[in-house]
Motif scaffolding. Structure first.
Motif, PDB file in Angstrom:
ATOM      1  N   VAL A 245       0.839  -1.192   0.000  1.00  0.00           N
ATOM      2  CA  VAL A 245       0.000   0.000   0.000  1.00  0.00           C
ATOM      3  C   VAL A 245       0.875   1.243   0.000  1.00  0.00           C
ATOM      4  CG1 VAL A 245      -1.879  -1.170   1.201  1.00  0.00           C
ATOM      5  CG2 VAL A 245      -0.169   0.085   2.534  1.00  0.00           C
ATOM      6  N   VAL A 246       0.263   2.378  -0.331  1.00  0.00           N
ATOM      7  CA  VAL A 246       0.984   3.649  -0.275  1.00  0.00           C
ATOM      8  C   VAL A 246       1.035   4.131   1.176  1.00  0.00           C
ATOM      9  CG1 VAL A 246       0.328   4.283  -2.626  1.00  0.00           C
ATOM     10  CG2 VAL A 246      -1.126   4.979  -0.702  1.00  0.00           C
ATOM     11  N   PRO A 247       1.926   5.078   1.502  1.00  0.00           N
ATOM     12  CA  PRO A 247       1.977   5.619   2.874  1.00  0.00           C
ATOM     13  C   PRO A 247       0.653   6.269   3.267  1.00  0.00           C
ATOM     14  CG  PRO A 247       3.971   6.187   1.667  1.00  0.00           C
ATOM     15  CD  PRO A 247       3.025   5.599   0.659  1.00  0.00           C
ATOM     16  N   VAL A 248       0.432   6.395   4.580  1.00  0.00           N
ATOM     17  CA  VAL A 248      -0.843   6.936   5.068  1.00  0.00           C
ATOM     18  C   VAL A 248      -0.904   8.449   4.954  1.00  0.00           C
ATOM     19  CG1 VAL A 248      -1.103   5.010   6.650  1.00  0.00           C
ATOM     20  CG2 VAL A 248      -0.058   7.124   7.477  1.00  0.00           C
ATOM     21  N   GLY A 249       0.238   9.120   4.763  1.00  0.00           N
ATOM     22  CA  GLY A 249       0.235  10.571   4.729  1.00  0.00           C
ATOM     23  C   GLY A 249       0.112  11.141   6.135  1.00  0.00           C
ATOM     24  N   ASP A 250      -0.695  12.171   6.293  1.00  0.00           N
ATOM     25  CA  ASP A 250      -0.895  12.803   7.600  1.00  0.00           C
ATOM     26  C   ASP A 250      -1.844  11.933   8.424  1.00  0.00           C
ATOM     27  OD1 ASP A 250      -1.262  14.395   9.806  1.00  0.00           O
ATOM     28  OD2 ASP A 250      -2.304  16.009   8.733  1.00  0.00           O
ATOM     29  N   GLU A 251      -1.281  11.136   9.320  1.00  0.00           N
ATOM     30  CA  GLU A 251      -2.105  10.216  10.099  1.00  0.00           C
ATOM     31  C   GLU A 251      -3.118  10.953  10.969  1.00  0.00           C
ATOM     32  OE1 GLU A 251      -1.540   6.454  13.196  1.00  0.00           O
ATOM     33  OE2 GLU A 251       0.152   7.183  12.011  1.00  0.00           O
ATOM     34  N   ALA A 252      -2.773  12.161  11.400  1.00  0.00           N
ATOM     35  CA  ALA A 252      -3.689  12.930  12.237  1.00  0.00           C
ATOM     36  C   ALA A 252      -4.961  13.319  11.489  1.00  0.00           C
ATOM     37  CB  ALA A 252      -2.989  14.187  12.758  1.00  0.00           C
ATOM     38  N   ALA A 253      -4.918  13.294  10.149  1.00  0.00           N
ATOM     39  CA  ALA A 253      -6.095  13.658   9.368  1.00  0.00           C
ATOM     40  C   ALA A 253      -7.099  12.511   9.245  1.00  0.00           C
ATOM     41  CB  ALA A 253      -5.671  14.118   7.973  1.00  0.00           C
ATOM     42  N   TRP A 254      -6.681  11.310   9.602  1.00  0.00           N
ATOM     43  CA  TRP A 254      -7.577  10.160   9.517  1.00  0.00           C
ATOM     44  C   TRP A 254      -8.563  10.185  10.687  1.00  0.00           C
ATOM     45  CZ3 TRP A 254      -7.078   5.519   6.308  1.00  0.00           C
ATOM     46  CH2 TRP A 254      -6.110   5.651   5.299  1.00  0.00           C
ATOM     47  N   THR A 255      -9.799   9.823  10.419  1.00  0.00           N
ATOM     48  CA  THR A 255     -10.791   9.730  11.499  1.00  0.00           C
ATOM     49  C   THR A 255     -10.785   8.356  12.153  1.00  0.00           C
ATOM     50  OG1 THR A 255     -12.561   9.053   9.984  1.00  0.00           O
ATOM     51  CG2 THR A 255     -12.252  11.427  10.363  1.00  0.00           C
ATOM     52  N   ARG A 256     -10.150   7.398  11.491  1.00  0.00           N
ATOM     53  CA  ARG A 256      -9.974   6.055  12.043  1.00  0.00           C
ATOM     54  C   ARG A 256      -8.542   5.632  11.815  1.00  0.00           C
ATOM     55  NH1 ARG A 256     -15.019   6.955   9.968  1.00  0.00           N
ATOM     56  NH2 ARG A 256     -16.791   5.902  10.956  1.00  0.00           N
ATOM     57  N   ALA A 257      -8.048   4.742  12.632  1.00  0.00           N
ATOM     58  CA  ALA A 257      -6.656   4.297  12.512  1.00  0.00           C
ATOM     59  C   ALA A 257      -6.420   3.710  11.120  1.00  0.00           C
ATOM     60  CB  ALA A 257      -6.337   3.270  13.582  1.00  0.00           C
ATOM     61  N   PRO A 258      -5.409   4.179  10.410  1.00  0.00           N
ATOM     62  CA  PRO A 258      -5.201   3.722   9.033  1.00  0.00           C
ATOM     63  C   PRO A 258      -4.881   2.239   8.906  1.00  0.00           C
ATOM     64  CG  PRO A 258      -3.423   5.183   9.742  1.00  0.00           C
ATOM     65  CD  PRO A 258      -4.473   5.268  10.771  1.00  0.00           C
ATOM     66  N   PHE A 259      -4.385   1.630   9.978  1.00  0.00           N
ATOM     67  CA  PHE A 259      -4.155   0.185   9.946  1.00  0.00           C
ATOM     68  C   PHE A 259      -5.057  -0.531  10.952  1.00  0.00           C
ATOM     69  CE2 PHE A 259       0.021   1.929   8.501  1.00  0.00           C
ATOM     70  CZ  PHE A 259      -0.047   1.446   7.195  1.00  0.00           C
ATOM     71  N   GLY A 260      -6.228   0.035  11.179  1.00  0.00           N
ATOM     72  CA  GLY A 260      -7.142  -0.532  12.162  1.00  0.00           C
ATOM     73  C   GLY A 260      -8.204  -1.447  11.597  1.00  0.00           C
ATOM     74  N   GLY A 261      -8.629  -1.233  10.358  1.00  0.00           N
ATOM     75  CA  GLY A 261      -9.665  -2.072   9.767  1.00  0.00           C
ATOM     76  C   GLY A 261     -11.026  -1.893  10.412  1.00  0.00           C
ATOM     77  N   ALA A 262     -11.317  -0.706  10.928  1.00  0.00           N
ATOM     78  CA  ALA A 262     -12.593  -0.461  11.600  1.00  0.00           C
ATOM     79  C   ALA A 262     -13.738  -0.457  10.598  1.00  0.00           C
ATOM     80  CB  ALA A 262     -12.548   0.870  12.352  1.00  0.00           C
ATOM     81  N   ILE A 263     -14.916  -0.867  11.063  1.00  0.00           N
ATOM     82  CA  ILE A 263     -16.128  -0.860  10.245  1.00  0.00           C
ATOM     83  C   ILE A 263     -17.122   0.121  10.847  1.00  0.00           C
ATOM     84  CG2 ILE A 263     -18.108  -2.199   9.441  1.00  0.00           C
ATOM     85  CD1 ILE A 263     -16.325  -4.640   9.346  1.00  0.00           C
ATOM     86  N   GLY A 264     -17.688   0.976   9.998  1.00  0.00           N
ATOM     87  CA  GLY A 264     -18.693   1.933  10.435  1.00  0.00           C
ATOM     88  C   GLY A 264     -19.538   2.387   9.271  1.00  0.00           C
ATOM     89  N   ASP A 265     -20.831   2.454   9.458  1.00  0.00           N
ATOM     90  CA  ASP A 265     -21.758   2.899   8.412  1.00  0.00           C
ATOM     91  C   ASP A 265     -21.621   2.087   7.130  1.00  0.00           C
ATOM     92  OD1 ASP A 265     -22.717   4.951  10.103  1.00  0.00           O
ATOM     93  OD2 ASP A 265     -21.044   6.256   9.506  1.00  0.00           O
ATOM     94  N   GLY A 266     -21.353   0.804   7.294  1.00  0.00           N
ATOM     95  CA  GLY A 266     -21.261  -0.072   6.132  1.00  0.00           C
ATOM     96  C   GLY A 266     -19.956  -0.004   5.382  1.00  0.00           C
ATOM     97  N   GLN A 267     -18.969   0.743   5.886  1.00  0.00           N
ATOM     98  CA  GLN A 267     -17.669   0.896   5.240  1.00  0.00           C
ATOM     99  C   GLN A 267     -16.576   0.287   6.111  1.00  0.00           C
ATOM    100  OE1 GLN A 267     -17.291   2.396   2.138  1.00  0.00           O
ATOM    101  NE2 GLN A 267     -19.508   2.683   2.062  1.00  0.00           N
ATOM    102  N   LEU A 268     -15.605  -0.341   5.481  1.00  0.00           N
ATOM    103  CA  LEU A 268     -14.422  -0.858   6.171  1.00  0.00           C
ATOM    104  C   LEU A 268     -13.273   0.088   5.858  1.00  0.00           C
ATOM    105  CD1 LEU A 268     -13.280  -4.592   6.202  1.00  0.00           C
ATOM    106  CD2 LEU A 268     -11.653  -2.703   6.197  1.00  0.00           C
TER     107      LEU A 268
END
Length: 402
Positions: free
Chosen positions: A88-111
């Motif tokens: 995969v490509v780098p995550v970039g600004d990790e602080a801009a993510w609303t979920r952990a970029p390597f977390g695999g969280a599921i919400g509102d039907g999205q992984l």
């Protein structure tokens, strides 16, 4: 925000579950060229299902070593290949993510997670489909193979191109391939890729003579020359397109004179351009056409040189036929709509695979690839699994009857 970086255990995952497998792969921080546990996880799961698995590492001076994976179940032809990449490509600004970029969280039907749609979700769904198919058809004729690289998002030097050579030298022969890149713009019924445009990058350098702007007769301004040359490149379309390809497109990407002063005529001017070209051209014929246009525009007054970067991105087309129709029918049967056949977008590893067997690309919706909060719809993972399983059943049934 803290990313989850501990790779999951294969013992806890059913490879027939595309959602759980996508989550597990997203939790492997496999940023190119780091393996991150993703290939190890896939290897363990496929071995458990009876696949013979190999994990060759390829090297090239000046590039990082890259681990790859080849797996096969079955010993007879035809061999249906499923291809993809785990990097995969780098995550970039990790602080801009609303979920952990390597977390695999599921919400509102999205992984959510880096690589969820490009292309760990596609890879997981196709693995799940192959596992389901073989579990339900343990005596099925033919073979299923996986070609998975860790170098697609990087230089693409120590990945699929060498993995294919390695497999060929071992006597492996492939009949057809499905590459799971995220091909759909908005819905799972949108698009199948049956080819890709080529890519050629060049640089034009115009030479002048540096001098004081107040004494132009003692200098030679290269900016006038490069404007003339670039206008010539852009004046006439390269072509009008073909039956399956849009017109080839040239874009200027940089223009620089390296001059911080406003009272100096610069010594040279440089421009970089990129061309995405169709199947009317090869890199050599296209470079010759660019050189012709520049020579005519330069005449005897503009001193210039043009160079082209080496490229392995050539245009190719998998001609519509029985295999392409099988993929179309599988998508239509599960989505209710026939997808368009397309050659748009950037390059992919299909450009290497096409030299060994016909290849078609089909995967999940790619709206968020490489973006912050990259995600894939859980429903799309399930749909891709059903589509791929249906395709495998149709494919091997047709080959058995032939």
């Amino acid at each position: 925000m803290t990313s989850l970086t501990t790779a999951p255990s294969a013992l806890d995952i059913d490879p027939a579950d595309p959602v759980a497998l996508t989550q597990a792969l997203v939790r492997c921080p496999s940023v190119t060229p780091t393996e991150g546990g993703a290939l190890a996880l896939i290897a363990a799961l496929l071995e458990r299902e009876g696949y013979a698995v190999h994990r060759p590492v390829f090297s090239e001076p000046g590039t990082p070593d890259v681990e790859n994976l080849y797996a096969r179940i079955g010993s007879e032809a035809p061999v249906f290949v499923i291809a993809g990449h785990s990097d995969v490509v780098p995550v970039g600004d990790e602080a801009a993510w609303t979920r952990a970029p390597f977390g695999g969280a599921i919400g509102d039907g999205q992984l959510y997670g880096r690589g969820a749609c490009d292309m760990k979700g596609g890879l997981a769904s196709m693995i799940a489909a192959a596992v389901r198919y073989r579990r339900e058809n343990p005596q099925a004729p033919g073979s299923i193979a996986f070609l998975i690289t860790g170098d697609e998002e990087g230089p693409a030097v120590n990945g699929t191109v060498k993995l294919l050579q390695w497999a060929h030298e071992r006597g492996e022969r492939f009949d057809h391939c499905l590459l799971g890149e995220p091909t759909n713009p908005a819905a799972m019924s949108d698009m199948i890729k049956i080819g890709r445009r080529g890519s050629l990058t060049g640089q034009v350098t115009v030479h002048g003579k540096q001098g004081h702007v107040g004494y132009p007769h003692l200098a030679e301004n290269p900016i006038r020359g490069i404007v003339r040359l670039l206008a010539a490149l852009d004046a006439t379309p390269l072509d009008a397109g073909t039956a399956h390809f849009d017109a080839s497109n040239l874009e200027m990407t940089t223009l620089d004179v390296g001059n911080p002063a406003s009272n100096i005529i610069p010594a040279q001017a440089k421009a970089v351009f990129n061309i995405r070209f169709n199947d009317l051209w090869t890199p050599d014929t296209l470079a010759a056409e660019i050189d012709r246009r520049l020579r005519e525009a330069a005449g005897n007054t503009v001193r210039y040189e043009v160079t082209f970067q080496p490229t392995n991105a050539v245009a190719f087309l998998t001609q519509p036929g029985p295999f392409v129709e099988m993929v179309v029918n599988a998508v239509a049967a599960e989505t209710g709509k026939r997808p368009a056949l397309s050659t748009t977008g950037g390059t992919s590893d299909a450009r290497f695979i096409k030299s060994y067997c016909p290849v078609v690309e089909y995967g999940v919706v790619g709206k968020t690839m490489h973006q912050v909060d990259e995600c894939v719809a859980v429903a799309d993972l399930d749909a891709l699994t059903r589509i791929t399983q249906r395709l495998l059943g149709t494919y091997f049934a047709a080959q058995h009857q032939a």
